[in-house]
Write a protein that holds these residues in place. Structure first.
Motif, PDB file in Angstrom:
ATOM      1  N   PHE A 126       9.747  18.826  -0.137  1.00  9.52           N
ATOM      2  CA  PHE A 126       9.645  17.439   0.320  1.00  9.52           C
ATOM      3  C   PHE A 126      10.900  17.095   1.096  1.00  9.52           C
ATOM      4  O   PHE A 126      12.010  17.144   0.570  1.00  9.52           O
ATOM      5  CB  PHE A 126       9.505  16.500  -0.887  1.00  9.52           C
ATOM      6  N   GLY A 168       3.682   2.643  -3.999  1.00  8.61           N
ATOM      7  CA  GLY A 168       3.451   3.673  -5.010  1.00  8.61           C
ATOM      8  C   GLY A 168       3.881   5.047  -4.523  1.00  8.61           C
ATOM      9  O   GLY A 168       4.498   5.821  -5.275  1.00  8.61           O
ATOM     10  N   HIS A 169       3.572   5.362  -3.263  1.00 11.39           N
ATOM     11  CA  HIS A 169       3.950   6.654  -2.692  1.00 11.39           C
ATOM     12  C   HIS A 169       5.474   6.787  -2.619  1.00 11.39           C
ATOM     13  O   HIS A 169       6.025   7.859  -2.934  1.00 11.39           O
ATOM     14  CB  HIS A 169       3.341   6.776  -1.300  1.00 11.39           C
ATOM     15  N   VAL A 170       6.152   5.708  -2.230  1.00 10.49           N
ATOM     16  CA  VAL A 170       7.611   5.749  -2.137  1.00 10.49           C
ATOM     17  C   VAL A 170       8.233   5.948  -3.509  1.00 10.49           C
ATOM     18  O   VAL A 170       9.109   6.806  -3.694  1.00 10.49           O
ATOM     19  CB  VAL A 170       8.140   4.456  -1.469  1.00 10.49           C
ATOM     20  N   ASP A 188       0.813  -1.222   0.000  1.00 12.98           N
ATOM     21  CA  ASP A 188       0.000   0.000   0.000  1.00 12.98           C
ATOM     22  C   ASP A 188       0.845   1.270   0.000  1.00 12.98           C
ATOM     23  O   ASP A 188       0.336   2.351  -0.327  1.00 12.98           O
ATOM     24  CB  ASP A 188      -0.932   0.014   1.226  1.00 12.98           C
ATOM     25  N   ASP A 189       2.113   1.152   0.389  1.00 14.52           N
ATOM     26  CA  ASP A 189       2.986   2.332   0.458  1.00 14.52           C
ATOM     27  C   ASP A 189       3.954   2.420  -0.713  1.00 14.52           C
ATOM     28  O   ASP A 189       4.626   3.454  -0.886  1.00 14.52           O
ATOM     29  CB  ASP A 189       3.798   2.311   1.765  1.00 14.52           C
ATOM     30  N   ALA A 231       6.977   7.304  -6.071  1.00 16.15           N
ATOM     31  CA  ALA A 231       6.652   8.613  -6.621  1.00 16.15           C
ATOM     32  C   ALA A 231       7.479   9.728  -5.999  1.00 16.15           C
ATOM     33  O   ALA A 231       7.589  10.819  -6.579  1.00 16.15           O
ATOM     34  CB  ALA A 231       5.162   8.901  -6.438  1.00 16.15           C
ATOM     35  N   ASN A 232       8.081   9.472  -4.830  1.00 20.09           N
ATOM     36  CA  ASN A 232       8.743  10.556  -4.104  1.00 20.09           C
ATOM     37  C   ASN A 232      10.222  10.330  -3.827  1.00 20.09           C
ATOM     38  O   ASN A 232      10.905  11.250  -3.377  1.00 20.09           O
ATOM     39  CB  ASN A 232       8.031  10.798  -2.774  1.00 20.09           C
ATOM     40  N   LEU A 277       9.833  11.082   4.244  1.00 21.28           N
ATOM     41  CA  LEU A 277       9.079  10.019   3.588  1.00 21.28           C
ATOM     42  C   LEU A 277       8.639   9.012   4.646  1.00 21.28           C
ATOM     43  O   LEU A 277       9.458   8.520   5.420  1.00 21.28           O
ATOM     44  CB  LEU A 277       9.976   9.342   2.543  1.00 21.28           C
ATOM     45  N   GLU A 278       7.335   8.747   4.704  1.00 22.23           N
ATOM     46  CA  GLU A 278       6.796   7.770   5.655  1.00 22.23           C
ATOM     47  C   GLU A 278       6.330   6.534   4.902  1.00 22.23           C
ATOM     48  O   GLU A 278       5.642   6.640   3.886  1.00 22.23           O
ATOM     49  CB  GLU A 278       5.616   8.361   6.430  1.00 22.23           C
ATOM     50  N   TYR A 279       6.697   5.362   5.442  1.00 21.85           N
ATOM     51  CA  TYR A 279       6.267   4.118   4.808  1.00 21.85           C
ATOM     52  C   TYR A 279       6.447   2.968   5.791  1.00 21.85           C
ATOM     53  O   TYR A 279       7.097   3.109   6.837  1.00 21.85           O
ATOM     54  CB  TYR A 279       7.078   3.857   3.530  1.00 21.85           C
TER      55      TYR A 279
END
Length: 576
Positions: free
Chosen positions: A225, A209-211, A206-207, A213-214, A228-230
């Protein structure tokens, strides 16, 4: 951001009173290890838990700074700009590292997480929630990095901060010992050749894609930015929440980053608390929405901040329409007897700073004009220092129960056949009249009425006919009296009338009127016409009256005399 307040609120750390007074939610916030503070849109402190006060070095009861005074003056202006954007509803969430002003005047490095809190239907923010955790040791460790490599590494180990160092030119990665330990890896775990693939394989789906992307933004040192949280999976299958901060520390001749350095922090405990708070808040919301009683919450100025669906139904206002209005505009309370507007319980509660109950003869008039009998309680909502933050009004629709009570009360005091007051109610009224005559020298009269020739109707035509005739007689007697006089059925075919402030002479005229009216009745039943009459005895209720029972006896004796004189006549006890 508003100017510094000269009267910053004195906050004794304790649970902020949310709607519904949920004790579990309050305990979770109060005992949390993460410093948590709540500011209003003017930058005034509304609440701070114990951890927040301890973090800034304030003792219990000491005033904490307003938002404009919170960030240390030596810090860069970026933090204040971000918070101002949140107050203007230009930004809903923010994370950053800042120096806060300690109680002793020094600066304290913290990891600051800010979010806008709203309960309004339009989504506009009402409060700013800040969560701060000290990163003082981390910052000191980062400063030590430039002084001594060994000291730098030792300091970060002590602060339990995992360090990573990415050489972009060679695509090699360095992980510190603590970086491995927080992930459940062996301290001497070798770095895989394809280190990024190995790292990405452990990130929660679930994380991921966010990682992805950033991560490049972190490598580039994107100014918007910095964290980064994951979630990352440990070898035992559990997950650890990571807060990763990093930025470029070396650049090539073209200004491109060639080396990025960062630290990772285990924030699993913080995330667990956040999830527990979110779940508890949702349970609280569902509970308030599902209860049958109406519930309205108001601020210290008496303006509505929350209203559940039951309150919407009873008042006729939607929550969106009611929020922000004074409580008395939505909760329109009137006296059931006089119809006069009653003082709003919320306003009274805030005025006396105590619980207010309204139970008897109160009517709630809804926006559509519907009236409901209600009972309600308004209770103050207090901060830990006993200061009143607002009030909560709980009210119930008791229309059916009150109607039943009135019906039972009417049945207990009235004759079910004629709907006139019964003997018990009449005797109570006689006691009141006798007392008034004795205390204030007022004069009243009692008429004792016995029907003539009623028994033949009952015997020949039946009880149904007798009951119908009694109903006609009751209406006839009631129609011959004044509105404030009391006509009652006190026996089978016996009636009585209490004429207040009426001397015997006037009472005689009323009695004769009743005799004529009853004698004029033509009762038709089963094709046959019946005629009856009435004999009436009069007794005076004066200062000399011995007792209600004695007066009743005198009127009964006078009635007996009237029957003896040929019936359909009137006799006063004083004439015997």
């Amino acid at each position: 951001m508003s100017a510094p307040s000269n009267n910053a609120p004195t906050v004794v750390p304790g649970p902020f009173r949310l709607e519904g007074h949920n004790a579990l939610l309050a305990r979770i916030v109060e005992t949390a290890a993460i410093g948590t503070a709540l500011y209003d849109l003017e930058g005034r402190l509304v609440y701070a838990n114990r951890a927040f006060a301890d973090l800034l070095g304030y003792t219990a009861g000491a005033p904490l700074p307003a938002l404009s005074e919170l960030i240390h003056h030596d810090d860069a202006s970026a933090g204040r700009l971000h918070l101002e954007r949140m107050l203007r509803d230009e930004l809903r969430d923010y994370r950053g590292e800042h120096r806060l002003r300690h109680a002793d005047g020094s600066s304290l490095w913290v990891s600051l997480v800010a979010s806008a809190l709203t309960a309004k239907a339009d989504g506009a923010p009402e409060y700013l929630v800040l969560q701060a955790s000290s990163i003082e040791r981390q910052k000191k460790a980062e400063e030590a990095l430039t002084y001594s490599e060994s000291r730098w590494n030792f300091a970060l180990e002590s602060a339990r901060q995992g360090v990573w160092d990415h050489d972009i030119r060679t695509d090699t990665m360095f992980y510190s010992r603590m970086w491995r330990i927080m992930r459940g890896l062996s301290p001497d775990e070798p770095v895989p050749e394809d280190h990024q693939k190995a790292w990405l394989s452990r990130i929660h789906p679930d994380d991921l894609g966010h990682v992805l992307a950033n991560i490049d933004r972190q490598d580039r040192g994107d100014s918007d930015f910095d964290a980064l949280e994951y979630r990352e999976r440990r070898p035992d299958g559990s997950y650890v929440w990571i807060l990763s901060r990093g930025k470029p520390v070396e650049w090539d001749e073209h200004g491109n980053p060639v080396r990025t350095l960062g630290t990772d922090t285990d924030i699993t405990r913080i995330k667990v608390i956040e999830q527990e708070l979110a779940a508890e808040k949702e349970r609280l919301r569902l509970t308030l929405e599902s209860i049958a009683d109406g519930m309205i919450s108001a601020d210290s100025q008496g303006r509505i901040t929350f209203m559940n669906p039951a309150a919407e139904q009873l008042t006729g206002f939607t929550s969106a329409e009611a929020i922000g209005r004074p409580a008395h505009e939505v909760f329109a309370l009137r006296d059931a007897t006089t119809g006069r507007r009653c003082e709003c319980p919320v306003a009274r509660c805030l005025e006396i700073e105590d619980t207010v109950h309204r139970e008897d003869d109160m009517v709630l008039v809804s926006r559509t004009g519907t009236q409901r009998d209600i009972r309600c309680t308004a209770a103050p909502v207090r901060m830990a220092d006993r200061a009143v933050l607002g009030a909560v009004l709980v009210f119930q629709d008791v229309t059916q129960s009150r109607a039943m009570q009135r019906q039972l009360a009417h049945s207990a005091s009235h004759d079910p056949l004629t709907s006139l007051p019964n003997r018990a109610a009449f005797e109570e009224a006689m006691s009141t009249a006798t007392a008034s005559a004795r205390d204030s020298q007022r004069r009243h009269s009692l008429l004792y009425i016995d029907l003539d020739r009623f028994k033949p109707v009952n015997d020949s035509a039946g009880h149904a006919a007798g009951d119908a005739l009694l109903q006609q007689v009751a209406k006839t007697i009631r129609g011959c009296c004044r509105n404030h006089d009391m006509a009652a059925r006190i026996g089978g075919d016996e009636f009585a009338v209490l004429l207040t402030d009426c001397p015997v002479g006037n009472a005689r005229a009323v009695a004769e009127k009743i005799v004529r009216a009853v004698g004029a009745l033509e009762f038709l039943w089963a094709g046959r016409t019946y005629r009856i009459g009435a004999s009436i005895g009069i007794a005076e209720i004066s200062r000399e009256a011995a007792s209600p029972l004695g007066v009743m006896g005198e009127a009964d004796a006078a009635c007996y005399a009237a029957k003896a004189r040929g019936r359909a006549t009137v006799v006063a006890f004083g004439d015997l």
